[in-house]
Structure formats: structure tokens, C-alpha cells
Design an enzyme around this catalytic site. Structure first.
Site, short mmCIF file in Angstrom:
data_model
loop_
_atom_site.label_atom_id
_atom_site.label_comp_id
_atom_site.label_asym_id
_atom_site.label_seq_id
_atom_site.Cartn_x
_atom_site.Cartn_y
_atom_site.Cartn_z
N ARG A 91 -86.28 -8.78 -22.20
CA ARG A 91 -86.39 -9.14 -20.78
C ARG A 91 -85.38 -8.40 -19.91
NH1 ARG A 91 -87.49 -13.86 -23.59
NH2 ARG A 91 -89.42 -14.92 -23.04
N ASN A 123 -86.27 -12.17 -14.12
CA ASN A 123 -85.60 -11.78 -15.36
C ASN A 123 -84.66 -10.61 -15.14
OD1 ASN A 123 -86.65 -13.66 -17.25
ND2 ASN A 123 -88.60 -12.58 -17.23
N ARG A 154 -92.35 -24.16 -24.66
CA ARG A 154 -93.01 -23.40 -25.73
C ARG A 154 -92.68 -23.99 -27.10
NH1 ARG A 154 -91.75 -17.81 -22.51
NH2 ARG A 154 -93.74 -17.72 -21.39
N HIS A 178 -82.47 -17.12 -21.62
CA HIS A 178 -83.93 -16.99 -21.56
C HIS A 178 -84.23 -15.58 -22.04
CE1 HIS A 178 -88.07 -17.36 -20.43
NE2 HIS A 178 -87.98 -16.41 -19.50
#
Length: 305
Positions: A91, A123, A154, A178
Site C-alpha cells: 500500500r 493509503n 475481513r 493497514h
């Protein structure tokens, strides 16, 4: 009380948030801002066309930073999704683009007098959220990122499929970045109230494999449709609703951790003022080490901004 939202960046995620806000009747006013004015105008018209079939009729305006002065919730969702096309799960590939976006928009947000709660989805989420907070100058509590709220969802999906339960019956948290250094804190995860670390051996489940599946969930979506939008938009709106409803919702998000001097995904209480407080759940040493390592990764890369 009027509920006023604004979105900077009406690409896939921003448009999904705007659509959801309008369709569900959450917004009384909605401001759309994008570097592509034709795109902002098109989304405005499309949403206005929908209102003839809805019970609500929000005021939808575009391209006006001065409207942020009395905005309650500002979503920052700009980015360059094509930077991820050859990123192999990294990311940080968006970093050089999103950093420049922040340099452009942060002074405008600050000049507008915005004093609501900012929710970032860009991101690399943790570093960019911290950069936004630093450049705009709002208290850290008022600037948060979706962070591992999405990764936790998720994880809940992956675990629920193994146990054939509703994902909402899976509790627990994904901590950290993340990104690739995130981790599932299995010590916090329960299924129907029962600790997964007790259940897994009985079902011969490999928690490491489950974690890998959860971590790669976003890339599974990206590889099929070229971006992710629905889940991240849902997470962002859930956070915004917790703010406007003063829900005191306990959930993970990206917020500032004093101990690690970095924004990082961790559980907190979300209410009227944004992140009202952080929840320091005691983690076993192995998980605490993972959190420290993940925070260090974010901090190291943030230092290059």
C-alpha cells in the site's frame, strides 16, 4: 440538528460513500470536492437525479472549500489507485501520490476553518492520517483513519466462513498498520463468545493461514475489480455515524498512540469528539511485540515525509 458531510476525492471510494449517505438518508448537506470538476459535477447530478425516488432531499454542492467551515464530518478519500496495479501488496506504492495530495489540500482545509471530525481512507492510511493531522493542526482526536477497522471486518468474514456463523458473532481486533505488518490479535478473538484459541485446535484450524487470508483480502478484491470500495466506504460511514450519534462505539481505527509516537490501528471509543479514548487491552508479549514492530514500521516511513 443538520448533518453536514463533505468528501474530498470522489473516485470509487468517495462516490460509494456519497451514494450510501444519500440513499440511506444520512446527510442533510453533502459537499463534493475533486481535482476533476467534471467528475464532481457528474456525481452531483447523478445523486440529485436519484432524490426524486428517495424520501430525503439533501443539498448537494461541489468544489467549495469554504463549505467546510461548518461541516460535521470530512471524508478524505483521494488517491491514485493505479499506483497499486503493480504493487504486489504494497500500500505504500500510493505514498508518493497521496503525500502530494495532502500538501495540496491540507492548507485549504485549514484555511476553511474546518473543526469537525476528519476520517481518512487514503493509503498508506496510518502515515497519511498522521500527516493530515500534522498539516491541518486539529487535535489528534478529531483526525482518524479507517485503518484496521476494515482489516478487522475481513478477519471477521474469514473466521465466520470457517465456523459458519454471522460475521457479527466474531469479535476481536486486527492491530497495527493497514498494510503488511498488521496482525490479528488472536488473544482478543471470540466466536459466539468462545475464545478462538480454544476452538481452533478442536477444529484443526491453522490460525496463521486464516490470518494470511484475511490480510490478503483487499488484494483479492483489487485483483478482480481493480479497486476496493464497498467495504471501506461502509467502514468510513460507520465511524461517521458513531461520531454524529455520539455512540461511544468501541472499534479499531487508526489513531495516535502516545507510547509508540505514531498513528496505528488499535481499539478506541468513537463519539462526538472523534476518538474519545483508546482502549489498552492487555496483549500477550508476542502480540505486543508485533504491535511495537508495526508501529515502528509506520513511524519510520512517516519520517520520510
Amino acid at each position: 440538528m443538520s448533518r453536514k458531510y463533505a468528501i474530498i476525492g470522489v473516485g470509487h471510494v468517495g462516490a460509494a460513500i456519497a451514494f450510501s449517505l444519500v440513499i440511506q438518508g444520512f446527510a442533510d448537506e453533502l459537499i463534493l470536492i475533486d481535482k476533476n470538476e467534471k467528475k464532481a459535477r457528474a456525481e452531483q447530478l447523478d445523486l440529485q437525479d436519484a432524490t426524486a425516488r428517495l424520501s430525503s432531499r439533501p443539498k448537494i454542492k461541489i468544489q467549495d472549500y469554504s463549505e467546510l467551515s461548518d461541516t460535521d464530518i470530512l471524508f478524505v478519500t483521494a488517491g491514485n489507485i493505479h499506483a497499486l496495479d503493480n504493487a504486489s501488496g504494497n500500500r505504500w506504492a500510493e505514498f508518493e501520490y497521496t503525500r502530494e495530495i495532502v500538501k495540496d489540500i491540507a492548507p485549504k482545509i485549514k484555511a476553511s476553518g474546518f473543526n469537525g471530525v476528519l476520517i481518512d481512507t487514503m493509503n498508506p492510511c496510518d502515515a497519511i492520517t498522521q500527516y493530515l493531522q500534522k498539516e491541518i493542526g486539529l487535535p489528534g482526536s478529531q483526525v482518524l483513519g479507517t485503518g484496521t477497522f476494515l482489516d478487522t471486518a475481513r478477519m471477521q468474514r474469514v473466521v465466520s466462513e470457517k465456523f459458519n456463523v454471522d460475521p457479527k458473532n466474531v469479535s476481536g481486533f486486527v492491530y497495527g498498520e493497514h498494510g503488511e505488518s498488521q496482525f490479528v490479535a488472536w488473544s482478543t478473538v471470540s466466536v459466539n463468545g468462545l475464545p478462538i484459541e480454544t476452538l481452533a485446535p478442536k477444529m484443526n484450524l491453522d490460525l496463521e493461514k486464516l490470518e494470511d487470508t484475511a490480510r490478503s483480502g483487499g488484494w483479492a478484491v483489487h485483483s478482480g475489480k481493480g479497486y476496493t470500495s464497498f467495504a471501506i466506504a461502509t467502514c468510513a460511514i460507520k465511524l461517521s455515524r458513531a461520531v454524529l450519534d455520539d455512540a461511544q462505539l468501541m472499534c479499531p481505527c487508526s489513531s495516535y498512540n502516545v507510547k509508540y509516537d505514531s498513528y496505528v490501528g488499535q481499539p478506541g471509543i468513537i463519539g462526538r469528539n472523534g476518538v474519545e479514548e483508546l482502549i489498552d487491552i492487555p496483549l500477550p508479549a508476542r502480540e505486543e511485540e508485533k504491535l511495537a514492530a508495526s508501529a515502528a514500521t509506520i513511524k519510520e516511513k512517516f519520517a520520510t515525509m
